[in-house]
Design a protein around this motif. Sequence first.
Motif, PDB file in Angstrom:
ATOM      1  N   TYR A  35      -3.708  -3.738   5.579  1.00 24.03           N
ATOM      2  CA  TYR A  35      -2.855  -4.159   4.474  1.00 24.03           C
ATOM      3  C   TYR A  35      -3.718  -4.433   3.248  1.00 24.03           C
ATOM      4  CZ  TYR A  35       0.463  -7.203   1.915  1.00 24.03           C
ATOM      5  OH  TYR A  35       1.276  -7.771   0.961  1.00 24.03           O
ATOM      6  N   VAL A  36      -3.349  -3.785   2.126  1.00 28.27           N
ATOM      7  CA  VAL A  36      -4.029  -3.999   0.856  1.00 28.27           C
ATOM      8  C   VAL A  36      -3.011  -4.544  -0.134  1.00 28.27           C
ATOM      9  CG1 VAL A  36      -5.322  -2.958  -1.031  1.00 28.27           C
ATOM     10  CG2 VAL A  36      -5.657  -2.120   1.310  1.00 28.27           C
ATOM     11  N   TYR A  37      -3.320  -5.722  -0.685  1.00 29.49           N
ATOM     12  CA  TYR A  37      -2.436  -6.382  -1.640  1.00 29.49           C
ATOM     13  C   TYR A  37      -3.145  -6.485  -2.976  1.00 29.49           C
ATOM     14  CZ  TYR A  37       0.363 -10.160  -3.767  1.00 29.49           C
ATOM     15  OH  TYR A  37       1.139 -10.918  -4.610  1.00 29.49           O
ATOM     16  N   ASP A  38      -2.607  -5.823  -3.989  1.00 29.75           N
ATOM     17  CA  ASP A  38      -3.173  -5.869  -5.334  1.00 29.75           C
ATOM     18  C   ASP A  38      -4.660  -5.527  -5.319  1.00 29.75           C
ATOM     19  OD1 ASP A  38      -2.989  -6.135  -8.060  1.00 29.75           O
ATOM     20  OD2 ASP A  38      -3.209  -8.316  -8.071  1.00 29.75           O
ATOM     21  N   GLY A  39      -5.020  -4.514  -4.525  1.00 27.61           N
ATOM     22  CA  GLY A  39      -6.399  -4.041  -4.458  1.00 27.61           C
ATOM     23  C   GLY A  39      -7.289  -4.804  -3.507  1.00 27.61           C
ATOM     24  N   ASN A  40      -6.782  -5.850  -2.870  1.00 28.15           N
ATOM     25  CA  ASN A  40      -7.581  -6.675  -1.960  1.00 28.15           C
ATOM     26  C   ASN A  40      -7.129  -6.499  -0.521  1.00 28.15           C
ATOM     27  OD1 ASN A  40      -9.064  -8.049  -4.106  1.00 28.15           O
ATOM     28  ND2 ASN A  40      -7.105  -9.044  -4.573  1.00 28.15           N
ATOM     29  N   ASN A  41      -8.090  -6.308   0.376  1.00 29.22           N
ATOM     30  CA  ASN A  41      -7.773  -6.201   1.801  1.00 29.22           C
ATOM     31  C   ASN A  41      -7.323  -7.556   2.335  1.00 29.22           C
ATOM     32  OD1 ASN A  41      -8.473  -3.420   2.219  1.00 29.22           O
ATOM     33  ND2 ASN A  41     -10.635  -4.008   2.120  1.00 29.22           N
ATOM     34  N   GLU A  95       9.382  -8.115  -3.629  1.00 30.89           N
ATOM     35  CA  GLU A  95      10.206  -7.289  -2.746  1.00 30.89           C
ATOM     36  C   GLU A  95      10.376  -5.894  -3.352  1.00 30.89           C
ATOM     37  OE1 GLU A  95      14.829  -7.548  -1.308  1.00 30.89           O
ATOM     38  OE2 GLU A  95      13.625  -9.401  -1.238  1.00 30.89           O
ATOM     39  N   THR A  96      10.698  -4.927  -2.501  1.00 28.85           N
ATOM     40  CA  THR A  96      11.005  -3.591  -2.990  1.00 28.85           C
ATOM     41  C   THR A  96      12.207  -3.629  -3.925  1.00 28.85           C
ATOM     42  OG1 THR A  96      12.068  -3.345  -0.821  1.00 28.85           O
ATOM     43  CG2 THR A  96      10.054  -2.083  -1.203  1.00 28.85           C
ATOM     44  N   TYR A  97      12.202  -2.684  -4.888  1.00 26.52           N
ATOM     45  CA  TYR A  97      13.355  -2.548  -5.769  1.00 26.52           C
ATOM     46  C   TYR A  97      14.559  -2.154  -4.929  1.00 26.52           C
ATOM     47  CZ  TYR A  97      16.287  -0.990  -9.661  1.00 26.52           C
ATOM     48  OH  TYR A  97      17.318  -0.837 -10.550  1.00 26.52           O
ATOM     49  N   GLN A  98      15.690  -2.777  -5.204  1.00 27.83           N
ATOM     50  CA  GLN A  98      16.854  -2.655  -4.334  1.00 27.83           C
ATOM     51  C   GLN A  98      17.494  -1.269  -4.343  1.00 27.83           C
ATOM     52  OE1 GLN A  98      20.257  -5.752  -3.791  1.00 27.83           O
ATOM     53  NE2 GLN A  98      20.734  -4.593  -5.628  1.00 27.83           N
ATOM     54  N   GLY A 125       3.278   1.302  -2.550  1.00 31.36           N
ATOM     55  CA  GLY A 125       4.204   1.170  -3.667  1.00 31.36           C
ATOM     56  C   GLY A 125       4.165  -0.221  -4.261  1.00 31.36           C
ATOM     57  N   ASN A 126       5.040  -0.448  -5.231  1.00 34.10           N
ATOM     58  CA  ASN A 126       5.101  -1.734  -5.913  1.00 34.10           C
ATOM     59  C   ASN A 126       6.194  -2.625  -5.343  1.00 34.10           C
ATOM     60  OD1 ASN A 126       3.009  -1.177  -7.663  1.00 34.10           O
ATOM     61  ND2 ASN A 126       4.348  -0.469  -9.314  1.00 34.10           N
ATOM     62  N   LEU A 127       5.899  -3.915  -5.293  1.00 33.70           N
ATOM     63  CA  LEU A 127       6.888  -4.929  -4.956  1.00 33.70           C
ATOM     64  C   LEU A 127       7.134  -5.776  -6.202  1.00 33.70           C
ATOM     65  CD1 LEU A 127       5.570  -6.098  -1.451  1.00 33.70           C
ATOM     66  CD2 LEU A 127       7.159  -4.241  -1.986  1.00 33.70           C
ATOM     67  N   TYR A 128       8.384  -6.199  -6.399  1.00 31.27           N
ATOM     68  CA  TYR A 128       8.804  -6.839  -7.648  1.00 31.27           C
ATOM     69  C   TYR A 128       9.242  -8.281  -7.418  1.00 31.27           C
ATOM     70  CZ  TYR A 128       8.811  -2.010  -9.221  1.00 31.27           C
ATOM     71  OH  TYR A 128       8.430  -0.723  -9.513  1.00 31.27           O
ATOM     72  N   GLU A 129       8.968  -9.134  -8.401  1.00 31.37           N
ATOM     73  CA  GLU A 129       9.399 -10.525  -8.297  1.00 31.37           C
ATOM     74  C   GLU A 129      10.914 -10.644  -8.389  1.00 31.37           C
ATOM     75  OE1 GLU A 129       7.401 -13.393 -10.650  1.00 31.37           O
ATOM     76  OE2 GLU A 129       5.401 -12.817  -9.983  1.00 31.37           O
ATOM     77  N   GLU A 130      11.562  -9.712  -9.103  1.00 34.00           N
ATOM     78  CA  GLU A 130      13.016  -9.648  -9.142  1.00 34.00           C
ATOM     79  C   GLU A 130      13.449  -8.326  -8.513  1.00 34.00           C
ATOM     80  OE1 GLU A 130      14.659 -10.475 -13.038  1.00 34.00           O
ATOM     81  OE2 GLU A 130      12.912 -11.706 -13.537  1.00 34.00           O
ATOM     82  N   PHE A 131      14.135  -8.402  -7.395  1.00 30.25           N
ATOM     83  CA  PHE A 131      14.446  -7.210  -6.609  1.00 30.25           C
ATOM     84  C   PHE A 131      15.320  -6.205  -7.341  1.00 30.25           C
ATOM     85  CE2 PHE A 131      17.860 -10.195  -5.795  1.00 30.25           C
ATOM     86  CZ  PHE A 131      18.987  -9.399  -5.829  1.00 30.25           C
ATOM     87  N   SER A 138       5.205  -7.151 -11.005  1.00 35.94           N
ATOM     88  CA  SER A 138       5.109  -6.390  -9.760  1.00 35.94           C
ATOM     89  C   SER A 138       3.677  -6.390  -9.260  1.00 35.94           C
ATOM     90  CB  SER A 138       5.597  -4.954  -9.966  1.00 35.94           C
ATOM     91  OG  SER A 138       4.769  -4.261 -10.881  1.00 35.94           O
ATOM     92  N   VAL A 139       3.527  -6.035  -7.996  1.00 31.71           N
ATOM     93  CA  VAL A 139       2.205  -5.978  -7.367  1.00 31.71           C
ATOM     94  C   VAL A 139       2.156  -4.748  -6.463  1.00 31.71           C
ATOM     95  CG1 VAL A 139       2.967  -7.494  -5.489  1.00 31.71           C
ATOM     96  CG2 VAL A 139       0.528  -7.244  -5.979  1.00 31.71           C
TER      97      VAL A 139
END
Length: 290
Positions: A35-41, A95-98, A125-131, A138-139
């Motif tokens: 799992y890589v989150y915002d470029g960090n393992n 969260e993923t865009y709805q 892909g990107n996850l968003y603070e507002e779905f 996003s991250v």
Amino acid sequence: MKKAHSLVLLFVLAVLTVSCSSDSGSGGGGDSFTYVYDGNNVNIIDVTAQKVENSLVVSGTAANGQSIEFNFNKFGDLGTVSSFSVSDFDFPDTETYQNFSGHYFTFNLISIDETNKRVHVSFSGNLYEEFDNLNSNSVPVSGEFEVTYIETQPNVAGLGVDCKIAGENWYSTNSYTNNGYSIDDFILRELSDDENRISIGFDATNNNPGTYNFTAASTTNFVKLSKFNTASVDFTDYNCAGTLTVTNKTSAGFIGYIIEGTYSFTATNPSNPSQVIQVTNGRFKTFYSW
């Protein structure tokens, strides 16, 4: 807008007394989770995976509480991906865009072995603070997991919404509820990870078992197909006419009702009347509270 994920509901109603947890660092049972989150393992040390009927939930958690959770079905349709922390309340929930999530997030069900209860997935892909807002913070996330899941039985069997759209199988993996055209109406919005949305509109005071014929002008007891336009970032409602049949409605106690039935209809593109889509073999069994 009320947001209520179909898969979340399914797992709330399921018997969740058993879970599958493994230390991905030990490689026990051949499980792995990168799992890589915002470029960090992110070092996932605990994995929980469950399957209820056709739907799965897989979550991974790091030592510091950072987590990611996947809701999807065995056919490879994505419901949601959520990032959060179970210990740090300042960590942003994303969260993923709805809508049309498959256009904005890559989810690949590489394999599912229902005999040995193994599932293999890659994602990015990107996850968003507002779905429901592509302009919200996003991250980027990415990774892959191959894990063993536990299969459990639901308290209510057969929950779901599905059909054939132009002859192709379609399964709802996410949903929410809108108000209808009057104070007593509501609309169940059913989504998968593609451009299609199925809307089932009901009169809360008149939705007992029976057959309801509807047209494009109907404002209640109808089913409608809509398609998401990535240019306008909105849905186009098709003109729909057909039949909605409620076969059963049972009380779920003070929290609402389980309603089930079938539907079929013809959908016509309002901008191109020559584009006609047949929606057949429609089935719904779902919860609502009104």
